[in-house]
Design an enzyme around this catalytic site. Sequence first.
Site, PDB file in Angstrom:
ATOM      1  N   GLY A   1       0.767  -1.240   0.000  1.00 22.54           N
ATOM      2  CA  GLY A   1       0.000   0.000   0.000  1.00 22.54           C
ATOM      3  C   GLY A   1       0.795   1.285   0.000  1.00 22.54           C
TER       4      GLY A   1
ATOM      5  N   GLU B   1       4.063  -6.549   1.813  1.00 23.96           N
ATOM      6  CA  GLU B   1       3.583  -6.984   0.482  1.00 23.96           C
ATOM      7  C   GLU B   1       3.516  -5.789  -0.471  1.00 23.96           C
ATOM      8  OE1 GLU B   1      -0.302  -8.448   1.459  1.00 23.96           O
ATOM      9  OE2 GLU B   1       0.442 -10.232   2.489  1.00 23.96           O
TER      10      GLU B   1
ATOM     11  N   TYR C   1      -9.851   5.196 -12.560  1.00 26.12           N
ATOM     12  CA  TYR C   1      -9.797   5.892 -11.256  1.00 26.12           C
ATOM     13  C   TYR C   1      -9.598   7.396 -11.400  1.00 26.12           C
ATOM     14  CZ  TYR C   1      -7.628   1.296  -9.944  1.00 26.12           C
ATOM     15  OH  TYR C   1      -7.279  -0.011  -9.773  1.00 26.12           O
TER      16      TYR C   1
ATOM     17  N   CYS D   1     -12.973   3.455 -28.884  1.00 28.33           N
ATOM     18  CA  CYS D   1     -14.281   4.070 -29.094  1.00 28.33           C
ATOM     19  C   CYS D   1     -15.051   4.201 -27.791  1.00 28.33           C
ATOM     20  CB  CYS D   1     -15.064   3.269 -30.120  1.00 28.33           C
ATOM     21  SG  CYS D   1     -14.190   3.244 -31.684  1.00 28.33           S
TER      22      CYS D   1
ATOM     23  N   TYR E   1       0.144  -1.742 -12.074  1.00 27.29           N
ATOM     24  CA  TYR E   1      -1.281  -1.737 -12.413  1.00 27.29           C
ATOM     25  C   TYR E   1      -1.495  -1.119 -13.791  1.00 27.29           C
ATOM     26  CZ  TYR E   1      -1.325  -2.795  -7.515  1.00 27.29           C
ATOM     27  OH  TYR E   1      -1.061  -3.384  -6.313  1.00 27.29           O
TER      28      TYR E   1
HETATM   29  C1  LIG Z   1      -2.832  -5.186  -3.977  1.00 23.95           C
HETATM   30  C2  LIG Z   1      -2.310  -5.809  -2.751  1.00 23.95           C
HETATM   31  C3  LIG Z   1      -1.016  -5.517  -2.316  1.00 23.95           C
HETATM   32  C4  LIG Z   1      -0.116  -4.521  -2.994  1.00 23.95           C
HETATM   33  O1  LIG Z   1      -0.597  -3.213  -2.901  1.00 23.95           O
HETATM   34  P1  LIG Z   1       0.330  -2.002  -3.378  1.00 23.95           P
HETATM   35  O2  LIG Z   1      -0.515  -0.811  -3.154  1.00 23.95           O
HETATM   36  O3  LIG Z   1       0.643  -2.216  -4.818  1.00 23.95           O
HETATM   37  O4  LIG Z   1       1.565  -2.018  -2.544  1.00 23.95           O
HETATM   38  C5  LIG Z   1      -0.548  -6.190  -1.204  1.00 23.95           C
HETATM   39  N1  LIG Z   1      -1.322  -7.100  -0.534  1.00 23.95           N
HETATM   40  C6  LIG Z   1      -2.574  -7.384  -0.943  1.00 23.95           C
HETATM   41  C7  LIG Z   1      -3.368  -8.376  -0.175  1.00 23.95           C
HETATM   42  C8  LIG Z   1      -3.106  -6.750  -2.054  1.00 23.95           C
HETATM   43  O5  LIG Z   1      -4.369  -7.031  -2.423  1.00 23.95           O
END
Ligand SMILES: *Cc1c(COP(=O)(O)O)cnc(C)c1O
Length: 419
Positions: A239, A273, A316, A344, A372
């Site tokens: 995140g 993550e 978004y 289109c 993304y």
């Molecule tokens: C999408 C996601 C991430 C990665 O999010 P980022 O904003 O790209 O760092 C990590 N863990 C889970 C469970 C996710 O769904």
Amino acid sequence: MKPFDYRHGRLQVEQVDLQTLAEIHGTPAYVYSAAALRANYGALAAAFGPQPHRICYAVKANGNLAVLQLLAGLGAGFDIVSVGELERVLLAGGEPERIVFSGVGKREAEMRRALEVGIGCFNVESASELRRLDRLAQALGQRAPVSLRVNPDVDAATHPYIATGLKENKFGIDIDRAAELYGQAAAMPGIRLVGIDCHIGSQLTTLAPFVDALERVLALYDRLQAQGIELAHIDVGGGLGIRYRDEQPPAAAAWVGALRERVGGRPVALWLEPGRAIVGEAGVLLTRVEYLKVQQGHHFAIVDAGMNDLLRPSLYQAWHDILPVSPRRDEPPPPAWDIVGPVCETGDFLGKQRELALAEGDLLAVMSAGAYAFTMASQYNARPRPPELLVDGAHVHVARARETLADLWAGERLADLPA
Ligand SMILES: *Cc1c(COP(=O)(O)O)cnc(C)c1O
């Protein structure tokens, strides 16, 4: 070193000229910088110091095999959300034991394959999923390594932009119910409890929500420990945001530092993550201006990349910087162009109101398109998806070839219809 920078009036990626790349490989094309990937991963890894940790790169941000291979080579683990992502990681040389499996809807076949290859951890998102995993693992004579993904319900009033960490979201297990489920899981013969997990959202630009979430998770960790449930890791999810426009996200070191400080002396490994923070700024989408069109006072630059190639602006209203590969000089103040694609749909745009001196045939680089971007690309309007080029110093590796027209209908069959 900036991975994308101007030299002699032309935008370069590392030691490679983007104009030369466009001439050889055509447009639109995704271009990634290996040096940027290494630097972004390295900054996170270095910030941990002696703290035991694991960085599980979120494959959904960019799942190209060469990107995964590079990160695996740096020691990364991986966060996957499907068996497709699992097979990608294995093909790229990722170690199964360093993979975590996230996602609210894991199917039986996906779980079975993950058990078969020996993945490191299932981030379980519901009681039903836990029971299914217990049953499958027992049938295979295994104990599945499990972390429960808790939903920390981080206060929306103070952090209104958080998307996945609120009670009303579909993700995770209500943190107030989690202790009870841990108790049940501890008694399941097919389950081996190894951690706690959360992931509160994406593109966060302040530390406060991360710290709030971790504090709630730590309170649960301490409570479980008091109940005799020992966990080896805490996974704080991903995140961390990047700079698309004028955001000022915390640096990797500040993020990791704040988390480490809260974990304190607890004998637990800290897992992350991150996806976007590793790949987002390491890629651009290279596109060429096909036509300039002025209509009712609106200036449209129609380029050869569209929403099917880069969905984020349409989906978004995301803002990506758009830079000319060879900026034009000595022009009068340029008009503000809407940079639109050939698809289109009125919603097909890459950027709006961009003051650029443009001519037909010019090359543009849509910045921060490493995350993304390709992973959300489609063939809408029967448009083959662009190639992915991984640049390392002066070397260009075609990490994915441009799709051919035949790729568009591969797998389709004309029907034997009654006359
Ligand atoms: C999408 C996601 C991430 C990665 O999010 P980022 O904003 O790209 O760092 C990590 N863990 C889970 C469970 C996710 O769904």
